[in-house]
Design a protein around this motif. Structure first.
Motif, PDB file in Angstrom:
ATOM      1  N   PRO A 304      20.665  18.788  80.563  1.00  0.00           N
ATOM      2  CA  PRO A 304      21.869  19.540  80.181  1.00  0.00           C
ATOM      3  C   PRO A 304      22.328  19.256  78.756  1.00  0.00           C
ATOM      4  N   PHE A 305      21.566  19.743  77.783  1.00  0.00           N
ATOM      5  CA  PHE A 305      22.023  19.597  76.405  1.00  0.00           C
ATOM      6  C   PHE A 305      23.317  20.385  76.201  1.00  0.00           C
ATOM      7  N   ASP A 306      24.188  19.824  75.390  1.00  0.00           N
ATOM      8  CA  ASP A 306      25.473  20.461  75.110  1.00  0.00           C
ATOM      9  C   ASP A 306      25.925  20.014  73.721  1.00  0.00           C
ATOM     10  N   GLU A 307      26.405  20.958  72.923  1.00  0.00           N
ATOM     11  CA  GLU A 307      26.736  20.635  71.541  1.00  0.00           C
ATOM     12  C   GLU A 307      27.897  19.656  71.418  1.00  0.00           C
ATOM     13  N   VAL A 308      28.678  19.487  72.479  1.00  0.00           N
ATOM     14  CA  VAL A 308      29.825  18.583  72.429  1.00  0.00           C
ATOM     15  C   VAL A 308      29.569  17.317  73.234  1.00  0.00           C
ATOM     16  N   THR A 309      29.174  17.465  74.490  1.00  0.00           N
ATOM     17  CA  THR A 309      29.084  16.300  75.385  1.00  0.00           C
ATOM     18  C   THR A 309      27.670  15.818  75.627  1.00  0.00           C
ATOM     19  N   GLY A 310      26.673  16.562  75.180  1.00  0.00           N
ATOM     20  CA  GLY A 310      25.286  16.175  75.433  1.00  0.00           C
ATOM     21  C   GLY A 310      24.380  16.541  74.279  1.00  0.00           C
ATOM     22  N   LYS A 400       9.432  30.402  52.950  1.00  0.00           N
ATOM     23  CA  LYS A 400       9.701  31.439  53.945  1.00  0.00           C
ATOM     24  C   LYS A 400       8.506  31.699  54.851  1.00  0.00           C
ATOM     25  N   GLY A 401       7.435  30.937  54.673  1.00  0.00           N
ATOM     26  CA  GLY A 401       6.218  31.165  55.429  1.00  0.00           C
ATOM     27  C   GLY A 401       6.307  30.635  56.847  1.00  0.00           C
ATOM     28  N   GLY A 402       5.739  31.390  57.760  1.00  0.00           N
ATOM     29  CA  GLY A 402       5.672  30.964  59.147  1.00  0.00           C
ATOM     30  C   GLY A 402       6.774  31.536  60.012  1.00  0.00           C
ATOM     31  N   ALA A 403       6.372  32.095  61.172  1.00  0.00           N
ATOM     32  CA  ALA A 403       7.371  32.504  62.164  1.00  0.00           C
ATOM     33  C   ALA A 403       8.150  31.271  62.597  1.00  0.00           C
ATOM     34  N   ARG A 404       9.446  31.404  62.758  1.00  0.00           N
ATOM     35  CA  ARG A 404      10.275  30.265  63.119  1.00  0.00           C
ATOM     36  C   ARG A 404      10.442  30.178  64.638  1.00  0.00           C
ATOM     37  N   LEU A 405      10.767  28.984  65.091  1.00  0.00           N
ATOM     38  CA  LEU A 405      10.794  28.698  66.523  1.00  0.00           C
ATOM     39  C   LEU A 405      12.103  29.199  67.118  1.00  0.00           C
ATOM     40  N   GLY A 406      12.037  30.263  67.893  1.00  0.00           N
ATOM     41  CA  GLY A 406      13.252  30.877  68.406  1.00  0.00           C
ATOM     42  C   GLY A 406      13.395  30.862  69.914  1.00  0.00           C
ATOM     43  N   LYS A 407      12.474  30.219  70.622  1.00  0.00           N
ATOM     44  CA  LYS A 407      12.486  30.288  72.082  1.00  0.00           C
ATOM     45  C   LYS A 407      13.787  29.733  72.656  1.00  0.00           C
ATOM     46  N   PHE A 408      14.187  28.551  72.216  1.00  0.00           N
ATOM     47  CA  PHE A 408      15.476  27.999  72.626  1.00  0.00           C
ATOM     48  C   PHE A 408      16.510  28.532  71.631  1.00  0.00           C
ATOM     49  N   SER A 409      17.017  29.716  71.947  1.00  0.00           N
ATOM     50  CA  SER A 409      17.739  30.520  70.968  1.00  0.00           C
ATOM     51  C   SER A 409      19.099  29.928  70.642  1.00  0.00           C
ATOM     52  N   PHE A 410      19.743  30.522  69.662  1.00  0.00           N
ATOM     53  CA  PHE A 410      20.963  29.973  69.088  1.00  0.00           C
ATOM     54  C   PHE A 410      22.162  30.838  69.460  1.00  0.00           C
ATOM     55  N   LYS A 411      23.334  30.404  69.070  1.00  0.00           N
ATOM     56  CA  LYS A 411      24.526  31.190  69.329  1.00  0.00           C
ATOM     57  C   LYS A 411      25.397  31.202  68.082  1.00  0.00           C
ATOM     58  N   GLN A 412      26.315  32.133  68.033  1.00  0.00           N
ATOM     59  CA  GLN A 412      27.213  32.224  66.901  1.00  0.00           C
ATOM     60  C   GLN A 412      28.169  31.030  66.850  1.00  0.00           C
ATOM     61  N   PHE A 413      28.362  30.520  65.632  1.00  0.00           N
ATOM     62  CA  PHE A 413      29.302  29.433  65.355  1.00  0.00           C
ATOM     63  C   PHE A 413      28.944  28.155  66.122  1.00  0.00           C
ATOM     64  N   GLN A 414      27.640  27.954  66.307  1.00  0.00           N
ATOM     65  CA  GLN A 414      27.224  26.756  67.005  1.00  0.00           C
ATOM     66  C   GLN A 414      27.268  25.555  66.065  1.00  0.00           C
ATOM     67  N   ARG A 415      27.347  24.383  66.672  1.00  0.00           N
ATOM     68  CA  ARG A 415      27.211  23.159  65.901  1.00  0.00           C
ATOM     69  C   ARG A 415      25.729  22.918  65.611  1.00  0.00           C
ATOM     70  N   ASN A 416      25.431  21.806  64.963  1.00  0.00           N
ATOM     71  CA  ASN A 416      24.040  21.512  64.628  1.00  0.00           C
ATOM     72  C   ASN A 416      23.184  21.329  65.879  1.00  0.00           C
ATOM     73  N   ASP A 417      23.795  20.835  66.950  1.00  0.00           N
ATOM     74  CA  ASP A 417      23.086  20.651  68.208  1.00  0.00           C
ATOM     75  C   ASP A 417      23.301  21.857  69.111  1.00  0.00           C
ATOM     76  N   GLY A 418      22.267  22.200  69.882  1.00  0.00           N
ATOM     77  CA  GLY A 418      22.346  23.331  70.783  1.00  0.00           C
ATOM     78  C   GLY A 418      22.824  22.951  72.172  1.00  0.00           C
ATOM     79  N   SER A 419      23.155  23.975  72.951  1.00  0.00           N
ATOM     80  CA  SER A 419      23.626  23.786  74.326  1.00  0.00           C
ATOM     81  C   SER A 419      22.634  24.320  75.350  1.00  0.00           C
ATOM     82  N   ASN A 420      21.400  24.551  74.942  1.00  0.00           N
ATOM     83  CA  ASN A 420      20.382  25.092  75.849  1.00  0.00           C
ATOM     84  C   ASN A 420      19.887  24.005  76.797  1.00  0.00           C
ATOM     85  N   ASP A 421      19.909  24.283  78.095  1.00  0.00           N
ATOM     86  CA  ASP A 421      19.252  23.376  79.036  1.00  0.00           C
ATOM     87  C   ASP A 421      17.744  23.424  78.783  1.00  0.00           C
ATOM     88  N   TYR A 422      17.110  22.251  78.855  1.00  0.00           N
ATOM     89  CA  TYR A 422      15.673  22.159  78.567  1.00  0.00           C
ATOM     90  C   TYR A 422      14.931  21.867  79.871  1.00  0.00           C
TER      91      TYR A 422
END
Length: 533
Positions: A304-310, A400-422
């Motif tokens: 349970p990754f979380d930008e605030v608590t995890g 700018k070379g290389g497709a970037r890793l987008g599978k664990f996608s992002f959200k608007q106004f997110q912090r540096n850490d994501g909230s995606n469960d892995y």
């Protein structure tokens, strides 16, 4: 004796800190250290656990699962999935990522040592929990599975490691087979069975069956066994493919988990209202890895990754160009490091929903729909345009070379850490484990067609009518991108020592990472190096 155990796991943060990238434009690389996360209590009920085991489970967030510099990085950059390119003064880091990509890494590699310390630090927390808390049978079983999981990671990375099952005993180094046997016995004991069979009875298990993805139930433990058996021939020399298939099949047939197809949808937290191509919702595969994926029906065991608590998932920082901060309004500038290899990107056919979900390509737009500018561009094109091709690994790779890793996608106004469960165990992987186990046990890859086509149907691509080992490996790669299975898969299929873009080294012994030199020095003679190093 506790000081002896500490010698196994010490100095990880110091070593990895030396490998961090101090990028231009005031960017800061990620230091792999333990993250002190308090208060995450997602337990309760038959599969629960509560606060007594939260400390042990919290170590999943800080054991290198989804950030730069340790476990995830060495599992991924050593494969044909991705690379960390040197962009002039950015990302050289003493050549450690170039070495990782080209399989010229050594026992002195900081990331190799970082992955070691991450796992043994987590194991120490598991042992502290088992020895220092009044746990019931269910909680004890859960922590034993968790401890087995961290040993499974060590087995997979290094082979001959120490089985640390106590806070007071410094054990001898074990062989890969001994580590495999111990992990298997621990998992079987928590399930209350002597062996995995097609007709096994789990009614005697101390583990529950309720679907809390942040704790371990019977299906999570059995899923870990399926992954262990799938790679048993690599680890021990003895194939266990039928047991891998039986374990996976039991979960598919008896649990309530479902493949996340287009009938499952969630709000798209990355939507820019000024960009017409941004959908309001995400469905199926794309929804499974989003920042709001916590209720996904496919997740059996997840973190349970979380930008605030995890905190601890920072893919946005690791992969995005500095200026992509303005697409998602991220708290800080990204670092412009990791990108997918062109051949891997091109292994997906057009129309494959996983291709759109897994990669970020093309001209990038900001929140208001305007093209993002890269003012330091050297090619005369100031627009930030991610191209699948990369000109070189080093010394002056395209920014700018290389497709970037987008599978664990992002959200608007997110912090540096994501909230995606892995995901640690998810149903889609189990379909492919069952398919491969059945095919290998019978020496007929066409027996994998039914399960492979189930996965392909979710991806929106046509069903296959015949299957080879190479095509199965490619299909597994497309489905499991960024989920730290690619190195295992390449080794199992005999392709890890192949040549690919900017990598020609074919030393077979590189299928195991070296025991970190620092750990050998600190072990007092109880650790010896893997062959070849």
């Amino acid at each position: 004796m506790k000081n002896i155990i500490k010698s196994i796991i010490m100095c990880g943060s110091l070593v990895v800190a030396t490998s961090c990238t101090d990028l231009e434009e005031d960017l800061i690389g990620e230091i792999v250290t333990d993250i002190d996360i308090e208060g995450i209590d997602t337990g309760g009920g038959g599969s629960g656990g509560g606060s007594a085991i939260s400390g042990a489970f919290n170590r999943l967030l800080s054991s290198g699962t989804a950030n730069h510099g340790g476990y995830w990085s060495i599992q991924s950059v050593s494969t044909d999935e991705m690379a960390v390119t040197q962009k002039g003064g950015d990302w050289y880091d003493g050549g450690i990522w170039i070495d990782m990509h080209r399989h010229t890494f050594t026992p002195a590699s900081g990331p190799v040592n970082g992955a070691w310390t991450q796992q043994y630090g987590a194991i120490a927390e598991c042992n502290n929990t088992l020895e220092g808390s009044a746990l019931d049978a269910n909680q004890t079983a859960q922590v034993k599975v968790l401890r087995a999981f961290f040993h499974y990671r060590l087995l997979d990375l290094y082979g001959n490691v120490k089985i640390v099952a106590s806070t007071t005993v410094d054990p001898p180094q074990s062989t890969s087979t001994q580590v495999f046997d111990w992990i298997e016995s621990e998992l079987l004991s928590t399930l209350g069975i002597a062996a995995v069979t097609a007709s096994m009875d789990l009614s005697g298990s101390a583990l529950g069956v309720d679907t809390n993805p942040y704790r371990v139930n019977q299906f999570a433990a059995l899923g870990l066994l399926a992954k262990l058996y799938l790679n048993a021939e690599v680890y021990t020399g003895t194939a266990r493919y039928q047991e891998a298939a039986d374990a996976a099949s039991y979960i598919i047939d008896n649990s309530g988990y479902l493949l996340a197809d287009d009938s499952y949808s969630i709000p798209n937290l990355a939507q820019r209202t000024a960009v017409a191509s941004d959908p309001a919702t995400l469905t199926g595969y794309q929804a499974m890895f989003a920042p709001n994926n916590e209720n996904n029906p496919e997740m059996i065991w997840s973190i349970p990754f979380d930008e605030v608590t995890g905190s601890g998932m920072n893919y946005s920082q690791m992969t995005l160009h500095y200026s992509s901060q303005f697409t998602w309004n991220i708290d800080s500038q990204p670092w412009n490091g990791y990108s997918a290899l062109e051949d891997f990107y091109n292994s997906y056919e057009n129309g494959d929903k996983r291709k759109e979900a897994n990669f970020i390509v093309g001209v990038q737009l900001d929140f208001g729909g305007s093209a993002i500018i890269d003012f330091a561009a050297s090619d005369g094109n100031l627009e930030l345009d991610y191209t699948p091709d990369i000109n070189e690994l080093e010394p002056n790779a395209s920014r700018k070379g290389g497709a970037r890793l987008g599978k664990f996608s992002f959200k608007q106004f997110q912090r540096n850490d994501g909230s995606n469960d892995y995901p640690i165990i998810r149903l889609g992987d189990l379909y492919l484990i069952r398919a491969e186990g059945i095919a290998r046990a019978a020496s007929d890859w066409n027996l994998a067609l039914a399960d492979v086509n189930t996965i392909r149907a979710r991806a929106g691509v046509t069903a296959l009518t015949a299957l080879t080992a190479d095509e199965f490996l490619a299909e597994r790669g497309r489905e499991m991108f960024m989920e730290v299975t690619r190195r295992q898969d390449l080794i199992r299929f005999g392709n890890f020592d192949d040549s690919w873009w900017e990598k020609t080294n074919s030393d077979a012994y590189k299928s195991l990472f070296p025991i970190p030199q620092e750990q050998i020095i600190n072990s007092g003679g109880t650790l010896t190096q893997n062959p070849g190093y």
